[in-house]
Design an enzyme around this catalytic site. Structure first.
Site, PDB file in Angstrom:
ATOM      1  CB  CYS A 151      16.461 -47.732 -39.249  1.00 41.25           C
ATOM      2  SG  CYS A 151      14.771 -48.803 -39.166  1.00 41.25           S
ATOM      3  CG  HIS A 180      16.018 -45.029 -42.026  1.00 43.98           C
ATOM      4  ND1 HIS A 180      15.211 -45.628 -43.105  1.00 43.98           N
ATOM      5  CD2 HIS A 180      14.901 -44.714 -41.159  1.00 43.98           C
ATOM      6  CE1 HIS A 180      14.301 -47.020 -41.967  1.00 43.98           C
ATOM      7  NE2 HIS A 180      14.361 -45.776 -40.741  1.00 43.98           N
ATOM      8  CG  ASN A 227      10.575 -47.328 -41.491  1.00 47.47           C
ATOM      9  OD1 ASN A 227      11.487 -48.048 -41.799  1.00 47.47           O
ATOM     10  ND2 ASN A 227      11.327 -46.993 -40.048  1.00 47.47           N
TER      11      ASN A 227
END
Length: 330
Positions: free
Chosen positions: A114, A254, A284
């Site tokens: 990520c 993020h 996500n």
């Protein structure tokens, strides 16, 4: 001194929407449970099984080239951040470069989970400031649905598919990437991984039957580490550059979990209106989440705006980057 700036940005998300009500028909969950815990209402899904992450990456890069008026032969390098490569080999970057038709660009992948976008931006920055390359495309492409277990109520509400791309070029106007800080802690391996499919545990009937080719996550451990590490790396970058919360224009974390975002922003005491959030619409999207968010809000961003981006992912790998925006809104 030459610096590296983002001179253009574009993104692509699939048309198909998987909302919480639809998800509740697939697994034992509901809208209230998902919204309360992670803040996600819907996510985009690339349903076509014949299309991988490269499909979205190609779409994002083509849009980037069109919107910036950049000729394909001008691109020196394309770096793709992905945890969902089309194949174990060749690189997804090579598939994207070929699909777009970049005649002279080299291309390779980066796997930083990520945190992939900011890690890849650090690579691009180094190439630019060294003088080795002049025009670099950083693309993050993630078909997260390809490794999401839609029988696991703990993880399947979290992830969506997307790609986003930026053009990175030299600048001497004081904007661009100012600083970055990155960390790794391999002891986090067992808490966030895909257990099978690599050389340590190759695919077999046993691994498929055990559903080991999907994301596995120990949620509480990941949450705790993500909050702490995104917080400390952001604070470190800000302190090193004498950047106060008052001087900061935008904070772009993020988009993994709304509670993580709120916890990090709250502890730094960043006003809510300075924190860019779009997790409710996309979930996500791993490495694509930060550039997807920047692209969605790019008409709010002005040249000279001071931005801190931060991410945490499997590895554990995390970090933060301080960027002065280089583009005026259209």
């Amino acid at each position: 001194m030459c610096n590296a700036k983002i001179s253009g940005i574009a993104s692509y998300v699939p048309d198909d929407i998987l909302d919480n009500e639809m998800l509740s028909q697939m697994v034992d969950t509901n809208d209230e449970w998902i919204t309360t815990r992670v803040g996600i209402k819907e996510r985009r899904i690339l349903k076509d099984p014949s299309k991988g992450s490269s499909y979205m990456g190609i779409k994002a890069v083509e849009k980037l080239l069109e919107e910036t008026g950049t000729r394909k032969e001008e691109i020196d390098l394309l770096i793709c951040a992905t945890s969902n490569p089309d194949y174990r080999f060749p690189s997804t970057a090579s598939v994207i470069a070929h699909g777009v038709g970049l005649p002279r660009a080299y291309a390779y992948d980066i796997q930083a989970a990520c945190a992939g976008f900011i890690v890849t931006m650090q690579d691009a920055r180094a190439y630019i400031t060294s003088g080795l390359y002049k025009k670099i495309i950083v693309v993050a492409a993630e078909k997260m649905s390809s490794m999401t277990d839609y029988e696991d109520r703990a993880t399947c509400p979290l992830f969506g598919d997307a790609a986003a791309a930026v053009l990175v070029e030299p600048t001497e106007d004081g904007t661009g990437v100012i600083d970055g800080e990155f960390h790794i802690d391999g002891s986090g391996l067992s808490n966030l991984l895909m257990k099978a499919g690599g050389s340590a545990r190759p695919a077999s009937h046993e691994t498929v039957d055990a559903r080991e080719h999907y994301i596995y996550q120990e949620g509480r451990t990941v949450y705790k580490n993500a909050v702490r590490d995104m917080l400390t790396s952001s604070q470190s970058v800000m302190a090193r550059n004498n950047l106060t919360v008052e001087e900061l224009d935008w904070f772009v974390p993020h988009q993994a979990n709304l509670r993580i975002i709120e916890a990090v922003g709250g502890r730094i005491k960043i006003p809510e209106e300075k924190i860019l959030v779009n997790i409710q619409h996309y979930g996500n999207t791993s490495a694509a989440s930060i550039p997807l968010c920047l692209d969605e809000f790019k008409n709010k961003l002005k040249k000279g705006d001071k931005i801190v981006m931060t991410a945490f992912g499997a590895g554990f790998t995390w970090g933060a980057m301080y960027l002065i925006w280089s583009i005026d809104p259209k």
